[in-house]
Write a protein that holds these residues in place. Structure first.
Motif, short mmCIF file in Angstrom:
data_model
loop_
_atom_site.label_atom_id
_atom_site.label_comp_id
_atom_site.label_asym_id
_atom_site.label_seq_id
_atom_site.Cartn_x
_atom_site.Cartn_y
_atom_site.Cartn_z
N VAL A 263 -16.25 -14.32 -1.02
CA VAL A 263 -16.73 -14.62 0.78
C VAL A 263 -15.92 -13.47 1.40
CG1 VAL A 263 -17.65 -16.96 0.43
CG2 VAL A 263 -15.10 -16.25 1.03
N PRO A 264 -16.62 -12.89 2.25
CA PRO A 264 -15.61 -12.14 3.20
C PRO A 264 -14.33 -12.61 3.72
CG PRO A 264 -17.78 -12.06 3.88
CD PRO A 264 -17.60 -13.47 2.90
N HIS A 265 -13.37 -11.60 3.43
CA HIS A 265 -11.84 -11.99 3.93
C HIS A 265 -11.70 -11.88 5.35
CE1 HIS A 265 -7.78 -13.25 3.67
NE2 HIS A 265 -7.61 -12.08 3.28
N ILE A 266 -12.51 -12.69 6.23
CA ILE A 266 -12.23 -12.35 7.69
C ILE A 266 -12.01 -13.28 8.55
CG2 ILE A 266 -14.15 -10.44 7.50
CD1 ILE A 266 -16.17 -12.39 8.25
N ASN A 267 -11.81 -14.74 8.03
CA ASN A 267 -11.48 -15.82 8.88
C ASN A 267 -10.23 -15.82 9.52
OD1 ASN A 267 -13.74 -16.96 8.04
ND2 ASN A 267 -13.11 -18.28 6.38
N ASP A 268 -9.09 -15.23 9.21
CA ASP A 268 -7.83 -14.89 9.59
C ASP A 268 -7.64 -13.94 10.54
OD1 ASP A 268 -7.22 -17.21 8.15
OD2 ASP A 268 -6.56 -15.66 6.56
N LEU A 269 -8.65 -13.07 11.06
CA LEU A 269 -8.74 -11.91 11.93
C LEU A 269 -8.79 -12.48 13.42
CD1 LEU A 269 -10.98 -9.44 10.12
CD2 LEU A 269 -8.43 -9.51 10.27
N ASP A 270 -9.09 -13.78 13.87
CA ASP A 270 -9.31 -14.20 15.32
C ASP A 270 -10.54 -13.31 15.67
OD1 ASP A 270 -9.48 -15.64 17.48
OD2 ASP A 270 -7.23 -15.49 17.93
N LEU A 271 -11.41 -13.14 15.06
CA LEU A 271 -12.59 -12.42 15.72
C LEU A 271 -13.22 -12.60 16.93
CD1 LEU A 271 -14.67 -11.90 12.26
CD2 LEU A 271 -13.05 -10.60 13.26
N LYS A 272 -13.22 -14.14 17.40
CA LYS A 272 -13.52 -14.44 18.79
C LYS A 272 -12.48 -13.61 19.64
CE LYS A 272 -14.47 -18.63 21.51
NZ LYS A 272 -14.48 -19.96 21.34
N ALA A 273 -11.39 -13.25 19.53
CA ALA A 273 -10.60 -12.84 20.56
C ALA A 273 -11.08 -11.34 20.41
CB ALA A 273 -9.15 -12.84 20.16
N GLY A 274 -11.33 -10.72 19.75
CA GLY A 274 -12.01 -9.19 19.79
C GLY A 274 -13.55 -9.22 19.97
N SER A 275 -14.14 -10.34 20.36
CA SER A 275 -15.54 -10.25 20.67
C SER A 275 -16.38 -9.53 19.59
CB SER A 275 -15.81 -9.55 21.97
OG SER A 275 -15.19 -10.24 23.03
N VAL A 276 -15.94 -9.94 18.24
CA VAL A 276 -16.63 -9.51 17.07
C VAL A 276 -17.45 -10.59 16.59
CG1 VAL A 276 -16.58 -8.39 14.93
CG2 VAL A 276 -14.83 -7.77 16.66
N ALA A 277 -18.62 -10.51 16.20
CA ALA A 277 -19.66 -11.40 15.74
C ALA A 277 -19.86 -11.44 14.19
CB ALA A 277 -21.11 -11.23 16.34
N SER A 278 -19.81 -12.67 13.75
CA SER A 278 -19.88 -12.65 12.41
C SER A 278 -20.62 -13.76 11.43
CB SER A 278 -18.41 -12.69 11.71
OG SER A 278 -17.83 -13.90 11.96
N ASN A 279 -21.08 -13.88 10.57
CA ASN A 279 -21.61 -14.97 9.93
C ASN A 279 -21.07 -15.14 8.40
OD1 ASN A 279 -22.99 -13.11 8.01
ND2 ASN A 279 -24.36 -12.53 9.75
N LYS A 280 -21.77 -15.90 7.47
CA LYS A 280 -21.17 -16.12 6.37
C LYS A 280 -21.10 -14.80 5.52
CE LYS A 280 -25.53 -18.13 4.15
NZ LYS A 280 -25.91 -19.14 3.63
N ARG A 281 -22.06 -13.89 5.68
CA ARG A 281 -22.21 -12.54 4.74
C ARG A 281 -21.04 -11.37 5.33
NH1 ARG A 281 -26.38 -10.81 1.90
NH2 ARG A 281 -26.32 -8.88 3.17
N GLY A 282 -20.57 -11.84 6.50
CA GLY A 282 -19.50 -10.88 6.99
C GLY A 282 -19.65 -10.34 8.40
N ILE A 283 -19.03 -9.32 8.90
CA ILE A 283 -19.12 -8.89 10.25
C ILE A 283 -20.39 -8.11 10.26
CG2 ILE A 283 -18.30 -7.22 11.90
CD1 ILE A 283 -16.16 -9.24 10.86
N GLU A 284 -21.13 -8.64 11.42
CA GLU A 284 -22.56 -8.45 11.80
C GLU A 284 -22.44 -6.96 12.36
OE1 GLU A 284 -24.11 -11.23 14.41
OE2 GLU A 284 -24.00 -12.87 13.02
N VAL A 285 -23.10 -5.98 11.63
CA VAL A 285 -23.08 -4.74 11.99
C VAL A 285 -24.51 -4.10 12.09
CG1 VAL A 285 -20.96 -4.00 10.76
CG2 VAL A 285 -23.04 -3.92 9.54
N ASN A 286 -24.67 -2.98 12.97
CA ASN A 286 -25.92 -2.07 13.07
C ASN A 286 -26.15 -1.13 11.82
OD1 ASN A 286 -24.29 -0.16 13.84
ND2 ASN A 286 -24.66 -0.54 16.13
N GLU A 287 -26.98 -0.20 11.98
CA GLU A 287 -27.30 0.54 10.86
C GLU A 287 -26.30 1.74 10.90
OE1 GLU A 287 -30.47 2.51 14.07
OE2 GLU A 287 -30.83 2.21 12.21
#
Length: 448
Positions: A263-287
């Protein structure tokens, strides 16, 4: 606080690609990693695995030619193989960091966490970046049942000082099959337990069936449709408890390995503090591989919810996409070429493009060539029973859209098919080519 044009979190292949390419264009870059520099592929995955497989390839080849010119089948010396592997692994972090410093990239060692949309904290150091790239890769999926903590990981397997006499792999993906083949050829008793009706679900089912049969012929116990519910530790090893057809089943071994996916190794990044959206597949990105929620952030490789497969060459490709978009502005979209994938068992299995099932789901009119060919010269000269192919051709365009292979050398042959799909080379043109003979590639025309 230090300010950078770019902060890269993760030093694997995608992060390395972004950092070095951006630094070469004059950007002030920082990179950090909580683990030694190099990422999974170089230190804990593809490269060390392939080195170990090299020894088992020699044994396998000698076994197949025993009595046909080979008198003695060599044993694998596990300690020597691991020492050879470690020569490569130990050299990598220092070599990579030296390269960063040569490119005037500041290097940090520690886990990063967001503290704002454009800032991260590494230990007690705060860094601000105009752009931030998340390239943290993936980690083993946590086993949540009782005793799940007793299961070792793929990293542990690649660092075993001694090979256990028996082992169980939980999960039927490529990690389980590759490591099971290594262990069995080194003398261990091996069991693979998979909860689905067939293993390696993302590969063509008919080719997988060939691999499953070859795996069982090797002496590996393949247990399907069994849901593991717990692991119990005993005085002499471990007992894996599962449920199959409504009944409880148990399996014992000296060691148990978690091969139930990553699974993506992103849970310890405190993404919420960086306003970064994610799901179980990883960081949500555009094209453009840019965060859909925070335009300062990009993500690549296994950490990103992109359309790319979780493969090292794909991570490198995504690194180049991101670097271009950081340097020039969002001008380059992630348009993936065919992505070949290989299971490095013996025999190896390789795949690229559409499976037969997926091709038919699209409504495409296809011609499917599928055959087991142990009687072909290349199989006979190598004395192997496992050699089969399936090629899928779009009858309207006359081009190849999928290829699935098992047998000697297919990890190389699949690259020919990848090129053919990428450049839409007509099948008739492929058949007209002159191939060096006798080589594995010379079988291509007969597969079309």
């Amino acid at each position: 606080m230090k300010h950078y044009d770019l902060i890269v979190i993760g030093s694997g292949m995608s992060g390395m690609t972004v950092a070095n390419k951006c630094a070469s264009k004059g950007l002030k870059v920082a990179v950090t990693d909580e683990l030694p520099y190099g990422g999974t592929c170089a230190l804990r995955g593809c490269d060390p695995k392939k080195i170990i497989i090299g020894a088992t390839e020699v044994r396998d080849f000698a076994q197949r030619l025993a009595g046909k010119g080979i008198d003695t089948v060599p044993e694998v010396n596990w300690k020597d193989v691991m020492a050879f592997k470690q020569e490569f692994v130990d050299a990598m972090p220092g070599k990579i960091e030296k390269g960063y410093k040569h490119n005037d990239i500041d290097t940090y060692h520690g886990a990063a966490r967001f503290i704002s949309n454009d800032s991260v904290e590494i230990k007690s150091q705060v860094l601000k970046g105009d752009k931030i790239v998340i390239a943290t890769g993936a980690r083993p999926r946590k086993l949540t049942f009782e005793g799940g903590n007793y299961a070792l990981t793929s990293t542990d397997f690649l660092n075993l000082k001694e090979l256990p006499k028996s082992m169980i792999f939980i999960g039927g993906g490529y990690i389980a099959f590759e490591f099971a083949h290594i262990a069995r050829r080194c003398g261990a008793e091996v069991t693979i337990i998979h909860r689905g009706t067939r293993p390696l679900e993302n590969f063509d089912k008919d080719i997988v069936q060939h691999l499953s049969e070859a795996t069982q012929k090797l002496g590996i116990r393949l247990v399907l449709e069994t849901n593991v519910t717990g692991i119990k530790k005993g005085t002499k090893g471990f007992t894996v408890v599962g449920e199959k057809n409504g009944s409880e089943v148990e399996f014992t071994a000296a060691a148990v390995f978690n091969s139930a996916g990553r699974v993506p190794h992103i849970n310890d990044l405190d993404l919420k503090a960086g306003s970064v959206a994610s799901n179980k597949r990883g960081i949500e990105v555009n094209e453009f591989l840019q965060s859909t929620a925070n335009p300062n952030v990009y993500a690549a490789g296994d950490a990103a919810d992109s359309n790319g497969l979780p493969l090292t060459p794909v991570a490198v490709y995504e690194g180049h996409i991101i670097a271009s978009n950081i340097i020039k502005g969002n001008s380059r979209k992630a348009k993936y070429p065919p992505m070949p994938s290989v299971v490095f068992t013996l025999p190896p299995m390789a795949s690229v493009g559409l499976t037969e099932e997926n091709a038919k789901k699209t409504g495409m009119n296809v011609k499917v060539n599928s055959k087991a060919v142990p009687e072909w010269f290349n199989a006979k000269r190598l004395n192997t029973e496992e050699y089969a192919f399936k090629t899928i051709i779009d009858t309207e365009s006359g081009t190849l859209v999928g290829a699935h292979l098992i047998g000697p050398g297919v990890e190389e042959t699949i690259n020919f098919f990848s090129l053919a799909i990428y450049k839409s080379i007509p099948v008739q043109d492929l058949k007209k080519m002159i191939y060096a003979y006798p080589t594995m590639g010379s079988d291509i025309t007969s597969m079309l």
